[in-house]
Scaffold this active site. Structure first.
Site, PDB file in Angstrom:
ATOM      1  N   LYS A  13       0.850  -1.205   0.000  1.00 23.93           N
ATOM      2  CA  LYS A  13       0.000   0.000   0.000  1.00 23.93           C
ATOM      3  C   LYS A  13       0.879   1.246   0.000  1.00 23.93           C
ATOM      4  O   LYS A  13       2.049   1.210   0.381  1.00 23.93           O
ATOM      5  CB  LYS A  13      -0.936   0.044   1.201  1.00 23.93           C
ATOM      6  CG  LYS A  13      -0.274   0.003   2.594  1.00 23.93           C
ATOM      7  CD  LYS A  13       0.165   1.345   3.137  1.00 23.93           C
ATOM      8  CE  LYS A  13       0.861   1.225   4.483  1.00 23.93           C
ATOM      9  NZ  LYS A  13       1.751   2.333   4.810  1.00 23.93           N
ATOM     10  N   GLY A  98       7.893   0.625   4.581  1.00 24.36           N
ATOM     11  CA  GLY A  98       6.790   1.581   4.658  1.00 24.36           C
ATOM     12  C   GLY A  98       5.649   1.216   3.735  1.00 24.36           C
ATOM     13  O   GLY A  98       4.692   1.971   3.592  1.00 24.36           O
ATOM     14  N   LEU A  99       5.743   0.035   3.114  1.00 24.32           N
ATOM     15  CA  LEU A  99       4.738  -0.385   2.131  1.00 24.32           C
ATOM     16  C   LEU A  99       3.728  -1.368   2.718  1.00 24.32           C
ATOM     17  O   LEU A  99       2.851  -1.866   2.001  1.00 24.32           O
ATOM     18  CB  LEU A  99       5.434  -1.007   0.909  1.00 24.32           C
ATOM     19  CG  LEU A  99       6.317  -0.018   0.132  1.00 24.32           C
ATOM     20  CD1 LEU A  99       7.202  -0.760  -0.857  1.00 24.32           C
ATOM     21  CD2 LEU A  99       5.458   1.007  -0.593  1.00 24.32           C
ATOM     22  N   ASP A 136      -2.053  -1.045  10.875  1.00 26.02           N
ATOM     23  CA  ASP A 136      -2.314  -1.064   9.430  1.00 26.02           C
ATOM     24  C   ASP A 136      -3.014  -2.341   8.966  1.00 26.02           C
ATOM     25  O   ASP A 136      -3.452  -2.415   7.817  1.00 26.02           O
ATOM     26  CB  ASP A 136      -0.982  -0.990   8.658  1.00 26.02           C
ATOM     27  CG  ASP A 136      -0.560   0.438   8.391  1.00 26.02           C
ATOM     28  OD1 ASP A 136      -1.370   1.350   8.640  1.00 26.02           O
ATOM     29  OD2 ASP A 136       0.577   0.630   7.936  1.00 26.02           O
TER      30      ASP A 136
END
Ligand code: C5P
Length: 293
Positions: A13, A98-99, A136
């Site tokens: 994401k 960070g994905l 997340d």
């Protein structure tokens, strides 16, 4: 009964917006964010087994801390199910970048085992479990385009953002306890009202695109201090023509939307071959309609 083994895609994401409203008493921060899954994916294969076992093509990830493994144990503990599974995890998403790769693997495991083990949990029940694994993870139970609030665990799906191509540059910079370290660098001067996110939300709901100038990430402002060496990646990316560059989540990956696929391919190849860096061309990924997976 599902066909076994079950193979699932776990997409990465990017946060199209990421605003921090303020610090909370429990050590977390209240955020407002619009997230989008992209077609850079890990692949998970789940099959019945006597115990819960993880095999990963990245040996370092084959640990008890692995979020996919923790998701399987959590699901079994929460439901009293006595079945096992062998999880084969092929990483396509850079790690700690960070994905959201680990969070996506966890959500895919929850969704996949719900089917494989015949548990029949609702999406809301999966989201509740997902929130115990990380802020997340609930987003990835939905995937697509969504708005996240609270510490990130309150998710509201949005219509698909009309977002085409983007180039991602994943620098090899490691920072211990990265997400906490990035949040720790924020001061009240970084806090915003959520208005930037609501502006993009209105645009997306109105059937509009997600124009580059609507993107925002609170961590951009602290990124060069938090990630030693990032500035060189950022400047090279810019000098090659990327304009609206933002950190992906809590970084260190940066991404830039591009107007056309051909422009993206050229940029990615330059970063990869001229500089030897890890770069990807990606586009928005929407979950299959009506599917449990
Ligand atoms: O939820 P997750 O495990 O991803 O969070 C890692 C760390 O990031 C938390 O322990 C907290 O320090 C920080 N964080 C935060 N506010 C959020 C999400 C994470 O301060 N909304």
């Amino acid at each position: 009964m599902p066909t076994t083994p079950l193979t699932l895609k776990a997409p990465a994401k990017v946060n199209l917006t990421l605003e921090v409203l303020g610090r909370r008493d429990d050590g977390y921060h209240d955020i407002v964010s619009i997230l989008q899954t992209i077609d850079l994916c890990d692949t998970l294969t789940l099959e019945p087994a006597d115990a819960i076992i993880l095999e990963c093509d990245r040996a370092a990830l084959q640990s008890p801390d692995n979020l996919a493994l923790r998701a399987a144990h959590l699901l079994r503990d929460a439901t009293g199910c006595e079945k096992g599974t062998r999880i084969r995890l092929q990483k396509g998403i850079p790690v700690a970048a960070g994905l959201g790769g680990g969070s996506s693997d966890a959500a895919a495991t929850l969704k996949g085992l719900n089917v494989l083990w015949g548990l029949g949990l609702s999406r809301e029940e999966l989201v509740r479990l997902a929130s115990k694994l990380g802020s997340d993870v609930p987003f990835f139970v939905y995937g697509g385009t969504a708005m996240a609030q609270g510490r990130g665990e309150q998710v509201r799906p949005l219509p698909p953002a009309d977002l085409k191509w983007m180039v991602l540059l994943a620098p090899a910079i490691e920072v211990p306890r990265k997400t906490a370290a990035l949040y720790g660098r924020l001061t009240p001067s970084h806090f915003t009202s959520g208005a930037l996110t609501r502006k993009l939300e209105a645009r997306i709901r109105g059937g509009g695109d997600a124009p580059p100038q609507f993107l925002f990430n609170v961590f951009d402002d602290v990124a060069f201090d938090a990630f030693p060496g990032l500035e060189r990646y950022w400047q090279t990316f810019y000098s090659l023509g990327a304009r609206e560059i933002h950190l992906a989540g809590s970084g260190p990956t940066v991404f830039a939307p591009v107007s056309r696929k051909e422009v993206g391919i050229a940029l990615q190849l330059l970063l990869q071959h001229q500089h030897g860096w890890q770069a990807y061309l990606a586009s928005a990924w929407q979950p299959p309609e009506g599917g449990k997976l």
